[in-house]
Design a protein around this motif. Structure first.
Motif, PDB file in Angstrom:
ATOM      1  N   LEU A  14     -75.814 -19.403  -2.551  1.00 12.17           N
ATOM      2  CA  LEU A  14     -76.327 -19.962  -3.802  1.00 12.17           C
ATOM      3  C   LEU A  14     -76.604 -18.904  -4.869  1.00 12.17           C
ATOM      4  O   LEU A  14     -77.079 -19.245  -5.945  1.00 12.17           O
ATOM      5  N   ASP A  15     -76.322 -17.638  -4.586  1.00 12.61           N
ATOM      6  CA  ASP A  15     -76.502 -16.601  -5.601  1.00 12.61           C
ATOM      7  C   ASP A  15     -75.708 -16.988  -6.840  1.00 12.61           C
ATOM      8  O   ASP A  15     -74.523 -17.305  -6.746  1.00 12.61           O
ATOM      9  N   GLU A  16     -76.354 -16.998  -7.967  1.00 12.09           N
ATOM     10  CA  GLU A  16     -75.736 -17.290  -9.256  1.00 12.09           C
ATOM     11  C   GLU A  16     -75.207 -18.724  -9.376  1.00 12.09           C
ATOM     12  O   GLU A  16     -74.396 -19.018 -10.244  1.00 12.09           O
ATOM     13  N   ALA A  17     -75.660 -19.627  -8.518  1.00  9.69           N
ATOM     14  CA  ALA A  17     -75.265 -21.036  -8.636  1.00  9.69           C
ATOM     15  C   ALA A  17     -75.932 -21.639  -9.866  1.00  9.69           C
ATOM     16  O   ALA A  17     -77.019 -21.238 -10.272  1.00  9.69           O
ATOM     17  N   VAL A  18     -75.252 -22.612 -10.469  1.00  9.67           N
ATOM     18  CA  VAL A  18     -75.752 -23.288 -11.661  1.00  9.67           C
ATOM     19  C   VAL A  18     -75.790 -24.787 -11.375  1.00  9.67           C
ATOM     20  O   VAL A  18     -74.801 -25.367 -10.917  1.00  9.67           O
ATOM     21  N   LEU A  19     -76.939 -25.395 -11.647  1.00  8.48           N
ATOM     22  CA  LEU A  19     -77.076 -26.833 -11.476  1.00  8.48           C
ATOM     23  C   LEU A  19     -76.709 -27.534 -12.775  1.00  8.48           C
ATOM     24  O   LEU A  19     -77.142 -27.120 -13.842  1.00  8.48           O
ATOM     25  N   GLY A  20     -75.931 -28.575 -12.674  1.00  7.69           N
ATOM     26  CA  GLY A  20     -75.568 -29.358 -13.840  1.00  7.69           C
ATOM     27  C   GLY A  20     -75.745 -30.827 -13.527  1.00  7.69           C
ATOM     28  O   GLY A  20     -76.125 -31.190 -12.413  1.00  7.69           O
ATOM     29  N   PRO A  21     -75.457 -31.692 -14.477  1.00 14.45           N
ATOM     30  CA  PRO A  21     -75.607 -33.137 -14.234  1.00 14.45           C
ATOM     31  C   PRO A  21     -74.554 -33.623 -13.233  1.00 14.45           C
ATOM     32  O   PRO A  21     -73.392 -33.785 -13.575  1.00 14.45           O
ATOM     33  N   GLY A  22     -74.969 -33.798 -11.995  1.00 15.63           N
ATOM     34  CA  GLY A  22     -74.070 -34.306 -10.970  1.00 15.63           C
ATOM     35  C   GLY A  22     -73.240 -33.258 -10.254  1.00 15.63           C
ATOM     36  O   GLY A  22     -72.353 -33.602  -9.488  1.00 15.63           O
ATOM     37  N   TYR A  23     -73.508 -31.995 -10.493  1.00 14.52           N
ATOM     38  CA  TYR A  23     -72.733 -30.952  -9.814  1.00 14.52           C
ATOM     39  C   TYR A  23     -73.553 -29.687  -9.597  1.00 14.52           C
ATOM     40  O   TYR A  23     -74.578 -29.483 -10.233  1.00 14.52           O
TER      41      TYR A  23
END
Length: 118
Positions: free
Chosen positions: A58-67
């Motif tokens: 999850l390093d540098e993961a980005v949460l977005g709407p539905g993804y």
């Protein structure tokens, strides 16, 4: 920073690569046992009759709407160490996942696992 509760809310959402290509569906969250912070997720990938769970940091993961966008290409993730959809990650295979992503593996002082499923 992504918090454990935040990531758990994204189960069953798409996991995409930096180019926006769908890799699979977020299945489970694994936390670092030393910090209790989210460290990896498993992504359900493959054909409906031959699915498996691949590990993605999850390093540098980005949460977005539905993804959830991870910084690794779809091809890289699909070749990552995996387990069956009903399997449990054996302790002796943890280090393989970290090495695959060129990450440092740090088990506990007494050999405790570095990852725990939440």
């Amino acid at each position: 920073m992504i918090h454990a509760a935040d990531v758990r809310e994204w189960r069953e959402h798409d996991v995409i690569d930096p180019r926006g290509r769908k890799i699979g569906t977020l299945e489970a969250v694994y936390v670092d046992t030393a910090t209790d912070e989210p460290a990896m997720v498993t992504v359900r990938t493959g054909l409906p009759t031959r699915q498996r769970l691949v590990f993605v940091p999850l390093d540098e993961a980005v949460l977005g709407p539905g993804y959830v966008r991870v910084p690794h290409a779809k091809g890289t993730v699909r070749k990552a160490p995996s387990i069956g959809t009903d399997d449990v990650l054996p302790a002796e295979r943890e280090e393989t996942i970290f090495r695959y992503y060129d990450m440092t593996y740090r088990p506990g002082v007494h050999g405790e696992r570095q990852l725990a499923r939440r």
